[in-house]
Design a protein around this motif. Sequence first.
Motif, short mmCIF file in Angstrom:
data_model
loop_
_atom_site.label_atom_id
_atom_site.label_comp_id
_atom_site.label_asym_id
_atom_site.label_seq_id
_atom_site.Cartn_x
_atom_site.Cartn_y
_atom_site.Cartn_z
N SER A 1 -7.23 35.26 -12.00
CA SER A 1 -7.41 34.63 -10.68
C SER A 1 -8.40 33.47 -10.71
O SER A 1 -8.36 32.60 -9.86
CB SER A 1 -7.84 35.68 -9.65
OG SER A 1 -9.03 36.29 -10.09
N ASP A 2 -9.28 33.44 -11.71
CA ASP A 2 -10.22 32.32 -11.80
C ASP A 2 -9.69 31.18 -12.66
O ASP A 2 -10.42 30.24 -12.99
CB ASP A 2 -11.58 32.80 -12.34
CG ASP A 2 -11.48 33.34 -13.76
OD1 ASP A 2 -10.38 33.33 -14.34
OD2 ASP A 2 -12.52 33.78 -14.29
N GLY A 3 -8.42 31.26 -13.06
CA GLY A 3 -7.81 30.18 -13.82
C GLY A 3 -7.90 30.34 -15.33
O GLY A 3 -7.25 29.62 -16.08
N ASN A 4 -8.69 31.31 -15.79
CA ASN A 4 -8.75 31.54 -17.23
C ASN A 4 -7.43 32.10 -17.74
O ASN A 4 -6.68 32.72 -16.99
CB ASN A 4 -9.88 32.53 -17.56
CG ASN A 4 -11.21 31.84 -17.69
OD1 ASN A 4 -11.36 30.91 -18.48
ND2 ASN A 4 -12.20 32.28 -16.92
N MET A 5 -7.17 31.85 -19.01
CA MET A 5 -5.92 32.31 -19.63
C MET A 5 -6.22 33.37 -20.70
O MET A 5 -7.18 33.23 -21.45
CB MET A 5 -5.23 31.15 -20.35
CG MET A 5 -4.85 30.01 -19.47
SD MET A 5 -3.40 30.43 -18.54
CE MET A 5 -3.30 28.95 -17.55
#
Length: 344
Positions: A87-91
Amino acid sequence: MEKTDIRSLDLDELTGLLQSWGEKPFRAKQIYQWLHIRHVTSFDEMTNISVKLRERMKEECELVVLQQELVQISKLDGTRKYLFALSDGNMIESVLMRYKHGNSVCVSSQVGCRMGCRFCASTLDGLVRNLRPSEILEQIYRISADIGERISNVVVMGSGEPLDNYDNLLKFIHLLSDENGLNISQRNITVSTCGIVPRMYELAEEKLQITLALSLHASSQEKRKELMPIANSYDIAEVLQACRNYFEKTGRRITFEYSLVGGVNDTNEDVARLCELVKGMNCHINLIPVNPIKERDYVQSEKHDILNFKNRLEKTGINVTIRREMGRDIDGACGQLRKRFLER
Ligand code: SAH
């Protein structure tokens, strides 16, 4: 106010939360099933729960759901490598391996890693953050939903060092093997560590039935230090002692992982020392032909050196397998897919 990560709560915690809202315990059980058996992606899918209670959950809780960014399917063996967005954009990446005996998922435990093993792609950019229990579980839930099949085995061998995220790892194991959830037997869960000794002792005391895999990769302290910075903190003898202790306390046979790197750790001398090192231990050695990454100039051992290494171990009566290389054509090794995606 920070929202409660509802998929990271065990049934007792969820029951407590709902009771504090004036709800009956059976509601908690229903919701727990939606979260951990039905793997819902929104609160509104919980159709036997009142709209009012769903609204309260939306207000006060966060429902962690991973977004599938990419899946690469191996033409060689059907292995699937997933790239998920948090959800924070990390992959993060996860792998599904299909075996005759069932489906096995390899999960990541951290975004990146700070252990610095020389041949590993996950650690090239350091540690970003720990994964929460829900984020580790979700990798399994999304993959199971994607293929429409049950997952029978889980290995914590993706990016990250699980014992560097200890509390969340334990919670994850607890939730994954809970009979009210997916109910995956602890015997079908393997945790792989580079050898954080104090944590290995702690883990032995948890009396879990999981398999502990130790990334050994060398048979002398000197060579191990060259490949794995963690060896500067813990001597190879200490690490092996922690493995013996794990077996004594849990009765679970240790797996040693040994990535064979051409000309570095694959000589007759290496294998002779390895035989001495693990002599008398109830263990299994998994040889992994190193998966070369472009940032380092390590190469795979020659086929005959790999076989020679295996034969010599077997002659000493040691249980050994060569890891089937799966997904070679799809950035199969730890951290390769995420790294390539971020570079683009
Ligand atoms: N941090 C944990 C788990 C992650 S890696 C650990 O160190 O055990 C899972 C296994 O793959 C480890 O044994 C790791 O050393 C190994 N590995 C990582 N990159 C590799 C590569 N490029 N080739 C072969 N093995 C690799």
